[in-house]
Design a protein around this motif. Structure first.
Motif, PDB file in Angstrom:
ATOM      1  N   PRO A  21       0.821  -1.220   0.000  1.00 16.41           N
ATOM      2  CA  PRO A  21       0.000   0.000   0.000  1.00 16.41           C
ATOM      3  C   PRO A  21       0.848   1.261   0.000  1.00 16.41           C
ATOM      4  N   GLU A  22       1.948   1.255   0.752  1.00 18.63           N
ATOM      5  CA  GLU A  22       2.796   2.442   0.824  1.00 18.63           C
ATOM      6  C   GLU A  22       3.429   2.750  -0.535  1.00 18.63           C
ATOM      7  N   THR A  23       3.950   1.714  -1.172  1.00 14.94           N
ATOM      8  CA  THR A  23       4.572   1.901  -2.483  1.00 14.94           C
ATOM      9  C   THR A  23       3.543   2.336  -3.523  1.00 14.94           C
ATOM     10  N   ALA A  24       2.377   1.701  -3.493  1.00 17.60           N
ATOM     11  CA  ALA A  24       1.328   2.035  -4.458  1.00 17.60           C
ATOM     12  C   ALA A  24       0.852   3.475  -4.297  1.00 17.60           C
ATOM     13  N   SER A  25       0.793   3.959  -3.052  1.00 17.54           N
ATOM     14  CA  SER A  25       0.339   5.332  -2.818  1.00 17.54           C
ATOM     15  C   SER A  25       1.342   6.350  -3.341  1.00 17.54           C
ATOM     16  N   LYS A  26       2.618   5.958  -3.396  1.00 18.93           N
ATOM     17  CA  LYS A  26       3.654   6.879  -3.873  1.00 18.93           C
ATOM     18  C   LYS A  26       3.741   6.900  -5.396  1.00 18.93           C
ATOM     19  N   ARG A  27       3.743   5.710  -5.981  1.00 15.39           N
ATOM     20  CA  ARG A  27       3.946   5.633  -7.434  1.00 15.39           C
ATOM     21  C   ARG A  27       2.662   5.457  -8.221  1.00 15.39           C
TER      22      ARG A  27
END
Length: 209
Positions: free
Chosen positions: A65-71
């Motif tokens: 979720p953290e990576t998806a929210s950034k990229r």
């Protein structure tokens, strides 16, 4: 079973899906879905959630979720999320059982499509298949909590202003009618007083203009 025509009345295709998932024969599962996941055929939790599981399988092991929210979401992740959306829209009761927020029990004898009984029956037979795929339940939980957790149970909708006004006007009219019937003399005095005040206000307004 693969060669016979659709036997949806007997749910033969759902038994086939379950067997193929047990064997982790995902290509064969996709082939069965392509045959039975048709708009003209009756849907089921097994079809909708299996379709979501296959889309989830391609991205869930690396999903964060953290990576998806950034990229942002990739195309494959968007497809997986949309497939979960469709499944939850069909039966919003399933995620709580797959995520073990509700205890699994033996499925009831009679299954109601899109109901809690269907959710129990699906999760009872398919929870292990979601657990076999790394990250699948994580992606399901992120998607479900972010989109459906608060709105899947009878969402409240704001009513237009004119509906509130109409309801208030009708209630006031009904109350005046009841009071006039019960206390005609008092209401007669009240109406005269209101009329007098209205005429006074109108006269004052003309004078000011």
């Amino acid at each position: 079973m693969k060669e016979f025509p659709p036997l949806t009345m007997l749910n033969i295709h759902e038994n086939l899906l379950e067997s193929l998932l047990e064997l982790q024969a995902y290509a064969d599962v996709q082939a069965v879905l392509a045959k039975y996941d048709d708009i003209s055929l009756p849907k089921s939790a097994a079809i909708c959630y299996t379709a979501a599981l296959l889309k989830t399988r391609t991205v869930s092991d690396k999903f964060s979720p953290e990576t998806a929210s950034k990229r942002g979401l990739s195309t494959a992740e968007i497809n997986a999320v949309e497939a979960i959306h469709r499944a939850v829209e069909f039966n919003p009761h399933v995620p709580k059982y797959l995520l073990e927020m509700k205890s699994l029990i033996l499925p009831p004898e009679y299954i109601l499509k899109r109901g809690d009984s269907e959710a129990i029956a699906y999760a009872f037979s398919h929870l292990q298949h979601w657990k076999q795929i790394e990250g699948a339940l994580n992606l399901l939980q992120c998607t479900w909590e972010g989109t459906f957790h608060h709105v899947s149970v009878y969402p409240k909708r704001e009513l237009p202003l004119f509906i509130h006004f109409t309801a208030g006007f009708c209630s006031s009219t009904a109350m005046i009618a009841i009071l006039t019937h019960q206390f005609p003399e008092i209401m007669g005095i009240f109406v005269k007083a209101v009329s007098m005040i209205s005429r006074t206000c109108l006269s004052s307004g003309r004078y000011l203009l």
